[in-house]
Enzyme design. Structure first.
Site, short mmCIF file in Angstrom:
data_model
loop_
_atom_site.label_atom_id
_atom_site.label_comp_id
_atom_site.label_asym_id
_atom_site.label_seq_id
_atom_site.Cartn_x
_atom_site.Cartn_y
_atom_site.Cartn_z
N LEU A 151 89.35 -102.48 -40.09
CA LEU A 151 89.27 -101.58 -38.94
C LEU A 151 88.77 -100.20 -39.33
O LEU A 151 87.94 -99.61 -38.64
CB LEU A 151 90.65 -101.48 -38.28
CG LEU A 151 91.10 -102.72 -37.51
CD1 LEU A 151 92.45 -102.48 -36.87
CD2 LEU A 151 90.08 -103.12 -36.46
N SER A 182 105.18 -111.31 -36.20
CA SER A 182 105.00 -109.98 -35.64
C SER A 182 106.31 -109.30 -35.26
O SER A 182 107.23 -109.93 -34.73
CB SER A 182 104.11 -110.06 -34.40
OG SER A 182 104.10 -108.82 -33.71
N ARG A 242 111.31 -100.71 -39.41
CA ARG A 242 111.23 -101.85 -40.32
C ARG A 242 112.11 -101.68 -41.56
O ARG A 242 112.72 -102.65 -42.03
CB ARG A 242 109.77 -102.07 -40.73
CG ARG A 242 108.93 -102.54 -39.57
CD ARG A 242 107.46 -102.62 -39.93
NE ARG A 242 106.70 -103.14 -38.80
CZ ARG A 242 105.39 -103.25 -38.79
NH1 ARG A 242 104.68 -102.88 -39.84
NH2 ARG A 242 104.76 -103.73 -37.73
#
Length: 649
Positions: free
Chosen positions: A55, A296, A342
């Site tokens: 990206l 995910s 996370r």
């Protein structure tokens, strides 16, 4: 045994972040206003080398070529479409406030600084939040098929570390769809003749002329041929170093070589100890595995994480009633529940498993359960959100997650450390710009979910087109050829390193060394670290590196397709990098984000920062083979967000 750096080892005089003065809301606009420009007629005279086609690299190549620069684009895969960005699943953040739930540029900025445990540069993070809305508009215009509400508006969902819904997504394929958008934009420039793509090339060295980055040395992975490529600036967008742990969610081709080669040429490496452990990965099922698979984080929107309340409870999950289940994230963090960041979720899962409450054959797993969401919304709605992820899980685990809870466990995922860059994304080597995961700048000690795609596209589409022009407009442009001594030196060193690997002719496979290194790193530099363990790790890494150069077995030759040789070069660099990463973890005598030192925790087991002594970026300067790197520091100043204990309760 190795001691932490002393005050005499620390230098602070060379790190100028070039952050503009003034209110944070105006810094980027002021930076743009004050930068020098290259006029359109002159842009075609400049050639820019872009290494990496994910990206960050793909969007940078497309944007720079669109402006009129000539671009050489290099990818390690057989096609730019295979860059690892394709593996991102859950979404990309932006402060659009489509849900009218209180989101704003400021709140996205605040959540990102807080999520990074106050170890990121405020100005860079605010710019990221400002640009986020432009990214969505641009990608939608490119045709990226974002999910939409019934009325046609783009849909949003929540991610960890936020109490608003700001994550745009394309089912569980967001990275793939965004990459295809960048790839199509770059291909338009390929057909226009402004971008030339070099596939199956690995960057082995940086060419520095008179202190300025002017080119790279690559090896053609099909033929083994070494090539020198020259330009007026180099853009590095080669991702992170998670595969130093051997087992990670990264593609096997992900490596540290390009960044490490730049580091050896003078680019400082910042915060390498900041490694993200992702909480929702499919657990390892045996020693034969070479990588792990990510599930995910978006699944934690509707999935509930739990373990049995009774240790060693081996009953099937559907046989365990609610009263005997411990929804431990909801219990510990009622304000955020299953959507804690996370690092928090990962440590909590490890703690439960270490305490004997883990599930599955190994005991190193917890449940991610969609029973309640399916009852509430229906299977069709859940399948519309996550269907491809459920299918992927079933193919790997041979269990139907619509009927049986997923088993998940933390695994190495993203790396927040990287080459040090200033506000212009320029490294300590002028002319070398570093984008995306390859730099350190935006995420601090922990990356919030859905922010990696945001950073990569912000850097490539909206930052580097401005900042590289400022560098080119100011540089004294001189023509150089492959006969230049700097080119010859880099080429010879690259060839010699390859030949040295082939000449060892030992008895151990490359993979066995990589696996052993990964075991050392996971045990001592993984989710929990101690001074004693880090010191032990440095000694083991040094011994393993010495053994590697005495006993590695690399078959085949250089003049042909040779994946064993490729792997050997990358493991050799990992063996060097790992020591610096471990030293960085040892010197940072605090807990913050993904860097958890067992000596520094609250009574509840949360990370305990030391803002007085460690509110800074640590950037390492290469000092030579076998020498201790020099530690530099960039102080972090928090003027907009108060330094407070991070709480999600």
């Amino acid at each position: 045994m190795v001691a932490a750096a002393t005050t005499a080892d620390v230098r602070t005089d060379t790190l100028d972040s070039r952050v503009p003065e003034g209110p944070i809301e105006q810094k980027w606009d002021r930076c743009i206003r004050e930068m020098k420009l290259v006029n359109p007629a002159n842009k075609r005279k400049y050639e820019v080398i872009v290494v990496g086609t994910g990206l960050a690299g793909g969007s940078a190549a497309a944007s720079l070529a669109e402006l009129g620069y000539r671009v050489k684009s290099f990818c390690i895969q057989d096609s730019p479409r295979r860059a690892h960005s394709i593996a991102a699943q859950g979404g990309i953040n932006a402060a659009k406030n489509y849900q009218n739930d209180g989101d704003s540029v400021w709140r996205l900025f605040y959540d990102t600084v807080k999520g990074g445990d106050y170890r990121s540069r405020e100005a860079n993070v605010y710019r990221l939040a400002q640009i986020s809305n432009k990214i969505i508009d641009h990608c939608a215009a490119l045709g990226v098929p974002f999910a939409r509400e019934y009325g046609g508006a783009l849909a949003n969902r929540s991610f960890g570390g936020a109490q608003v819904s700001r994550t745009f997504y394309a089912r569980g394929q967001t990275g793939q769809q965004l990459l295809l958008g960048a790839y199509s934009a770059m291909n338009r420039q390929v057909y226009a003749g402004r971008v030339k793509v070099y596939a199956k090339r690995e960057m082995l060295d940086l060419i520095v002329v008179d202190g300025v980055a002017r080119g790279i040395v690559t090896r053609n992975l099909n033929s083994g041929k070494f090539e020198v490529h020259l330009g007026d600036a180099v853009v590095l967008a080669t991702g992170g170093y998670g595969n130093v742990y051997y087992l990670s969610t990264n593609a096997k081709s992900c490596n540290v070589t390009a960044a490490w080669r730049c580091h050896r040429r003078g680019a400082y490496y910042a915060n390498p100890c900041f490694t993200q452990i992702h909480p929702t990965c499919i657990p390892a099922s045996g020693d034969y595995q070479s990588k792990l698979t990510l599930m995910s984080e978006s699944l934690r929107n509707d999935g509930r994480v739990w373990v049995p309340k009774k240790k060693g409870d081996n009953r099937a999950p559907e046989q365990i009633p609610d009263g005997e289940r411990d929804y431990y994230l909801e219990r510990r963090y009622p304000a955020f529940g299953n959507l804690v960041p996370r690092d928090v979720a990962s440590r909590a899962a490890k703690e439960r498993c270490d305490a004997g409450y883990g599930v599955g054959k190994t005991g190193n797993a917890v449940y991610l359960d969609f029973r309640d969401a399916i009852r509430r919304d229906g299977r069709k709605i859940i399948a519309g959100k996550y269907g491809n992820l459920f299918q992927m899980y079933e193919e790997i685990a041979d269990e139907d997650p619509y009927k049986t809870p997923m088993r998940i466990y933390p695994a190495v995922h993203y790396t927040m450390g990287g080459l040090w860059v200033d506000y212009h994304l320029q490294s300590t080597i002028p002319g070398l710009f570093v984008l995306g995961e390859a730099n350190f700048s935006d995420h601090g000690a922990n990356r919030l979910g859905a922010s990696a795609l945001m950073q990569g596209l912000a850097d490539g589409y909206f930052v580097i087109p401005y900042t590289i022009g400022d560098h080119l407009a100011k540089m004294k442009r001189t023509e150089i050829t492959e006969d230049h001594p700097a080119c010859k030196e880099a080429l010879v060193e690259s060839r010699n390193r390859i030949e040295a690997l082939l000449a060892v002719k030992g008895s151990r496979s490359v993979n066995s060394f990589h696996k052993e290194l990964g075991a050392i790193m996971w045990e001592h530099v993984g989710m929990e670290r101690t001074a004693e363990g880090l010191e032990t790790a440095i000694g083991k890494i040094r011994a393993l590196r010495e053994q590697f150069w005495q006993d590695v077995k690399v078959t085949g030759t250089n003049g042909s397709f040779n994946q064993g040789l490729e792997h050997a070069g990358r493991v050799a660099d990992f063996l060097e990098f790992a020591e610096t990463q471990t030293r960085d973890a040892l010197v940072r005598d605090e807990s913050c984000g993904g860097h958890f030192r067992a000596e520094h925790q609250t009574p509840e087991g949360e990370a305990k920062r030391d803002d007085e002594n460690f509110s800074h970026v640590t950037a390492w300067q290469y000092a030579g083979d076998g020498e201790t790197p020099v530690e530099h520091r960039e102080p972090l100043k928090f003027k907009e967000v108060s330094l407070t204990s991070r709480s999600y309760k």
